[in-house]
Design a protein around this motif. Structure first.
Motif, mmCIF file in Angstrom:
data_model
loop_
_atom_site.group_PDB
_atom_site.id
_atom_site.type_symbol
_atom_site.label_atom_id
_atom_site.label_comp_id
_atom_site.label_asym_id
_atom_site.label_seq_id
_atom_site.Cartn_x
_atom_site.Cartn_y
_atom_site.Cartn_z
ATOM 1 N N TRP A 48 0.888 -1.373 -0.078
ATOM 2 C CA TRP A 48 0.020 -0.009 -0.133
ATOM 3 C C TRP A 48 0.906 1.203 -0.011
ATOM 4 O O TRP A 48 0.320 2.363 -0.480
ATOM 5 C CB TRP A 48 -0.923 0.033 1.107
ATOM 6 C CG TRP A 48 -2.117 -0.964 1.011
ATOM 7 C CD1 TRP A 48 -2.245 -2.245 1.579
ATOM 8 C CD2 TRP A 48 -3.072 -0.760 -0.034
ATOM 9 N NE1 TRP A 48 -3.314 -2.837 1.114
ATOM 10 C CE2 TRP A 48 -3.928 -1.996 0.091
ATOM 11 C CE3 TRP A 48 -3.412 0.051 -0.980
ATOM 12 C CZ2 TRP A 48 -5.160 -2.171 -0.711
ATOM 13 C CZ3 TRP A 48 -4.809 -0.002 -1.884
ATOM 14 C CH2 TRP A 48 -5.281 -1.098 -1.599
ATOM 15 N N LEU A 49 2.042 1.287 0.626
ATOM 16 C CA LEU A 49 3.091 2.212 0.533
ATOM 17 C C LEU A 49 3.441 2.553 -0.943
ATOM 18 O O LEU A 49 3.349 3.864 -1.377
ATOM 19 C CB LEU A 49 4.183 2.019 1.272
ATOM 20 C CG LEU A 49 5.305 3.136 1.217
ATOM 21 C CD1 LEU A 49 4.814 4.386 1.664
ATOM 22 C CD2 LEU A 49 6.554 2.616 1.969
ATOM 23 N N LEU A 50 3.830 1.614 -1.571
ATOM 24 C CA LEU A 50 3.904 1.600 -3.038
ATOM 25 C C LEU A 50 3.009 2.063 -4.009
ATOM 26 O O LEU A 50 3.061 2.886 -4.863
ATOM 27 C CB LEU A 50 4.568 0.414 -3.632
ATOM 28 C CG LEU A 50 5.760 -0.377 -3.131
ATOM 29 C CD1 LEU A 50 5.856 -1.682 -3.525
ATOM 30 C CD2 LEU A 50 7.123 0.650 -3.582
ATOM 31 N N ALA A 51 1.663 1.604 -3.482
ATOM 32 C CA ALA A 51 0.521 2.055 -4.306
ATOM 33 C C ALA A 51 0.297 3.662 -4.248
ATOM 34 O O ALA A 51 -0.022 4.232 -5.001
ATOM 35 C CB ALA A 51 -0.767 1.347 -3.950
ATOM 36 N N ALA A 52 0.390 4.197 -2.937
ATOM 37 C CA ALA A 52 0.364 5.442 -2.419
ATOM 38 C C ALA A 52 1.436 6.299 -3.383
ATOM 39 O O ALA A 52 1.037 7.384 -3.822
ATOM 40 C CB ALA A 52 0.486 5.815 -1.173
ATOM 41 N N LEU A 53 2.650 5.743 -3.364
ATOM 42 C CA LEU A 53 3.701 6.544 -4.065
ATOM 43 C C LEU A 53 3.279 6.859 -5.513
ATOM 44 O O LEU A 53 3.696 7.738 -6.208
ATOM 45 C CB LEU A 53 5.061 5.866 -3.875
ATOM 46 C CG LEU A 53 5.536 5.837 -2.503
ATOM 47 C CD1 LEU A 53 6.969 5.043 -2.396
ATOM 48 C CD2 LEU A 53 5.632 7.078 -2.052
ATOM 49 N N TRP A 188 11.988 0.779 -7.589
ATOM 50 C CA TRP A 188 12.681 -0.714 -7.711
ATOM 51 C C TRP A 188 13.196 -0.744 -6.432
ATOM 52 O O TRP A 188 13.487 -1.985 -5.800
ATOM 53 C CB TRP A 188 13.535 -0.524 -8.801
ATOM 54 C CG TRP A 188 14.553 -1.871 -8.834
ATOM 55 C CD1 TRP A 188 14.084 -3.141 -9.290
ATOM 56 C CD2 TRP A 188 15.889 -1.876 -8.481
ATOM 57 N NE1 TRP A 188 15.333 -3.982 -9.386
ATOM 58 C CE2 TRP A 188 16.361 -3.024 -8.808
ATOM 59 C CE3 TRP A 188 16.799 -1.033 -7.933
ATOM 60 C CZ2 TRP A 188 17.507 -3.546 -8.639
ATOM 61 C CZ3 TRP A 188 17.990 -1.297 -7.786
ATOM 62 C CH2 TRP A 188 18.429 -2.629 -7.977
ATOM 63 N N VAL A 189 14.105 0.015 -5.849
ATOM 64 C CA VAL A 189 14.820 -0.155 -4.576
ATOM 65 C C VAL A 189 13.727 -0.543 -3.212
ATOM 66 O O VAL A 189 13.973 -1.612 -2.613
ATOM 67 C CB VAL A 189 15.524 1.002 -4.102
ATOM 68 C CG1 VAL A 189 16.102 1.058 -2.581
ATOM 69 C CG2 VAL A 189 16.818 1.402 -5.143
ATOM 70 N N ALA A 190 12.698 0.358 -3.454
ATOM 71 C CA ALA A 190 11.846 0.051 -2.144
ATOM 72 C C ALA A 190 11.008 -1.158 -2.395
ATOM 73 O O ALA A 190 10.641 -1.860 -1.532
ATOM 74 C CB ALA A 190 10.769 1.331 -2.276
ATOM 75 N N ALA A 191 10.722 -1.619 -3.664
ATOM 76 C CA ALA A 191 10.051 -2.768 -3.985
ATOM 77 C C ALA A 191 10.625 -4.004 -4.196
ATOM 78 O O ALA A 191 10.019 -5.211 -3.632
ATOM 79 C CB ALA A 191 8.878 -2.439 -5.207
ATOM 80 N N ALA A 192 11.664 -4.055 -4.958
ATOM 81 C CA ALA A 192 12.538 -5.416 -5.084
ATOM 82 C C ALA A 192 13.801 -5.453 -4.396
ATOM 83 O O ALA A 192 13.978 -6.580 -3.896
ATOM 84 C CB ALA A 192 12.746 -5.166 -6.727
#
Length: 251
Positions: A48-53, A188-192
């Motif tokens: 959800w953090l990534l979705a918000a970003l 990419w850093v935050a997700a992968a």
């Protein structure tokens, strides 16, 4: 992209796809956030953090491009690419093959880190926040660069210089494209990368491809072909970095 193709034909310009681009990636991020916890042990908070970003980035981009293009005709880049109006069978066929299918595949490719985050657990939490910091840097470059360009364009022609070479535009000819690349490297850093080396290696093609699109394929390099024909721009290009911000060259 099917809906965008229909809308483009009705609007008589393919450039509406530039608005859809950001919104399609927002949809991909939200789907990953919703589906991830249902099919795996991934960390829902990161999804959800990534979705918000992505929503902040994609919503701002869609709003900015939509406002900027309102009342204008086809983008010269697409005119050159298509060779015929999108309202003709020939032009529409080229648009489907070279724009809408390509953009649809690009959305899937760029979304790979989001998919990885949906099905993996956070291994190094500090990398999530490092990625967010890089995302912030990118969003600042993108939004400030767009605002400075809008201010320049709103100034009467006889009161403004031939080329915008102040602010962020003093250090890079395309601060908005550079910022866009930083946004997706940050995601990419935050997700992968935060999930481990294997998810990072399997998805690094996403930010690499995005950077290639922005710098060489459909972004800066293609726009340069038109801009270099404008008075003062060749001199500006000779002293200013095309993509990565650098101090202006002397002489």
């Amino acid at each position: 992209m099917v809906l965008t193709a229909v809308a483009a034909r009705r609007a008589r310009r393919v450039s509406v796809v530039d608005v859809t681009w950001g919104l399609a990636l927002v949809a991909a991020a939200v789907v990953c956030a919703v589906v991830g916890p249902l099919v795996s042990d991934g960390d829902a908070w990161r999804g959800w953090l990534l979705a918000a970003l992505v929503s902040v980035w994609g919503g701002r981009l869609a709003w900015h491009i939509g406002r900027r293009s309102r009342g204008h005709g086809e983008d010269p880049r697409y005119e050159k690419l298509l060779g015929a109006p999108v309202t003709t069978p020939e032009g529409f066929a080229v648009a489907v093959r070279k724009v809408f299918v390509v953009q649809g595949l690009a959305v899937w490719l760029v979304s790979l880190p989001l998919m990885a985050a949906a099905v993996t657990e956070v291994r190094w939490a500090w990398l999530v926040w490092l990625g967010v910091a890089l995302w912030v840097v990118g969003l600042v470059f993108e939004s400030v660069g767009d605002a400075q360009l809008a201010t320049y364009r709103s100034t009467p022609r006889d009161q403004r210089p031939q080329v915008l070479d102040t602010g962020l535009w003093r250090y890079t000819r395309h601060p908005n494209y550079f910022g866009d690349a930083c946004v997706w490297w940050g995601l990419w850093v935050a997700a992968a990368l935060s999930s481990g080396w294997l998810p990072a290696l399997l998805t690094v093609v996403a930010p690499v491809a995005m950077t290639y699109f922005l710098a060489f394929a459909t972004g800066a390099r293609l726009l340069e072909q038109t801009m270099l024909q404008r008075p003062g721009y060749p001199e500006y290009a000779a002293r200013t970095s095309m993509f990565v911000p650098l101090p202006p060259r002397r002489g």
